[in-house]
Write an enzyme that holds these catalytic residues in place. Sequence first.
Site, mmCIF file in Angstrom:
data_model
loop_
_atom_site.group_PDB
_atom_site.id
_atom_site.type_symbol
_atom_site.label_atom_id
_atom_site.label_comp_id
_atom_site.label_asym_id
_atom_site.label_seq_id
_atom_site.Cartn_x
_atom_site.Cartn_y
_atom_site.Cartn_z
ATOM 1 N N ASP A 262 59.016 31.852 50.700
ATOM 2 C CA ASP A 262 57.986 32.781 51.150
ATOM 3 C C ASP A 262 57.486 33.594 49.965
ATOM 4 O O ASP A 262 58.285 34.155 49.200
ATOM 5 C CB ASP A 262 58.562 33.712 52.220
ATOM 6 N N ASN A 270 46.461 39.932 49.170
ATOM 7 C CA ASN A 270 45.237 39.777 49.960
ATOM 8 C C ASN A 270 44.470 41.085 50.068
ATOM 9 O O ASN A 270 43.244 41.122 49.943
ATOM 10 C CB ASN A 270 45.581 39.274 51.365
ATOM 11 N N HIS A 275 40.877 37.600 50.220
ATOM 12 C CA HIS A 275 41.485 36.373 50.749
ATOM 13 C C HIS A 275 41.224 35.153 49.875
ATOM 14 O O HIS A 275 42.044 34.233 49.837
ATOM 15 C CB HIS A 275 40.982 36.119 52.173
ATOM 16 N N ASP A 279 44.060 32.759 48.565
ATOM 17 C CA ASP A 279 44.080 31.301 48.696
ATOM 18 C C ASP A 279 44.483 30.641 47.380
ATOM 19 O O ASP A 279 45.225 29.656 47.363
ATOM 20 C CB ASP A 279 42.708 30.785 49.124
ATOM 21 N N GLU A 305 52.075 32.306 54.333
ATOM 22 C CA GLU A 305 52.533 32.221 52.948
ATOM 23 C C GLU A 305 53.903 31.576 52.853
ATOM 24 O O GLU A 305 54.601 31.726 51.852
ATOM 25 C CB GLU A 305 52.569 33.626 52.320
#
Length: 402
Positions: A262, A270, A275, A279, A305
Amino acid sequence: MTAHDSSLHRRPAKGLLGWLRGAGKEDDDASPAPFSGDESAQAVHADPRRQARAQVLGDIADFLLNHDLEISPFTLTIAHDYLNGGDGRMMRRIDERLRAREPLTSDWLERTAKEAGGDQAEVINRLMHRLETNMEAFDRTSTAAKSAASDYTVALTAQVDGLDKAPSEALLSPAHDTSEMVHELVGIARNMLERTATLEQDMARSMLETRALRRSLEQARRSAEEDHLTGLPNRRAFEQRYAADYKSARDNGEQLAVAFCDIDNFKRINDEHGHEAGDRVLKNVAAALSRISDDRCHVARHGGEEFVVLLRGRSLHQAWELLDDARSAMAERRMVNRANDTPFGKVTFSAGVADVFAFPDPRSALRGADRALYRAKAEGRNRVLLADANTDLRGKSDRRES
């Protein structure tokens, strides 16, 4: 304009929405939370996991309120994904609409979600139906070919039998007219050639269409099992692989390890960089994990994530070493947001790895790896910890904002 734009009208929260907001944070405009009380408040503030859950619930409630969206499984999922880095294509469409200051409506969200993701199951069903129809047509053509060949054989045999039975003297007799028999043989042969040519064209066309449909079906299946952003297998593909490898490894006496990974502080990335930058971080971590992938190590995006790794034929310690090397290599990198040259700083991930056969069943092993991941987060992040089958058997933990 963002999901938290203070200029947006905020209505009084009622019912479930009020509970969501009350769980998220204190707010003068919010209705009292059903579980309000000193003990509840102290419990939330004392437990970081509950604080994280409360924050997520509060953010989701604000998103639905700010955009005047009804509460439904669909809108709750959209809000959760938007706030926690879900489907990149869908989230970018929402950002574009917000920048254009156009309203978010349930109809628009449903239409956009369908355009962005499509219904892979429906695509596969349609392709399967077309393939089955084409195979049926091919089968009919093959049956017709067999029938034509049989008819030709019967007709030709009858003519040959007639020739064989006729006395040779009669055949050589001037009174015997062989032209009619020859004409019949030529007619049979010509008819068979014409039917064969037609059948060959039909079969060739059916074969080409079948190959094309099979390729399309395979592409649709791959798409349904592939994460659109990272190119890794998705959760659905992992579940199938996990079930198959578990049975095979158990039957062959092989070792099997599973790990959850994770990205640390991903929501902060973010929030601070957007965002699209998030990404890119997801893609980079996916690439780092993909480098350890081979025919005995499979990496998939489990959602958000979070990634999952299945390692076959490796001991728990060997699996830990492989994952820790990937973690270390990722931590040494320094990433920059190319949109504005702002440094991300160090991007790290935490992981928990479990020996699958040390647990009672495959699901328990996944929970064990998840609990080990939670402990890695709690102990400071950027580390890989081993699951303990004696203690890591509790339910799935909440690691948001971790």
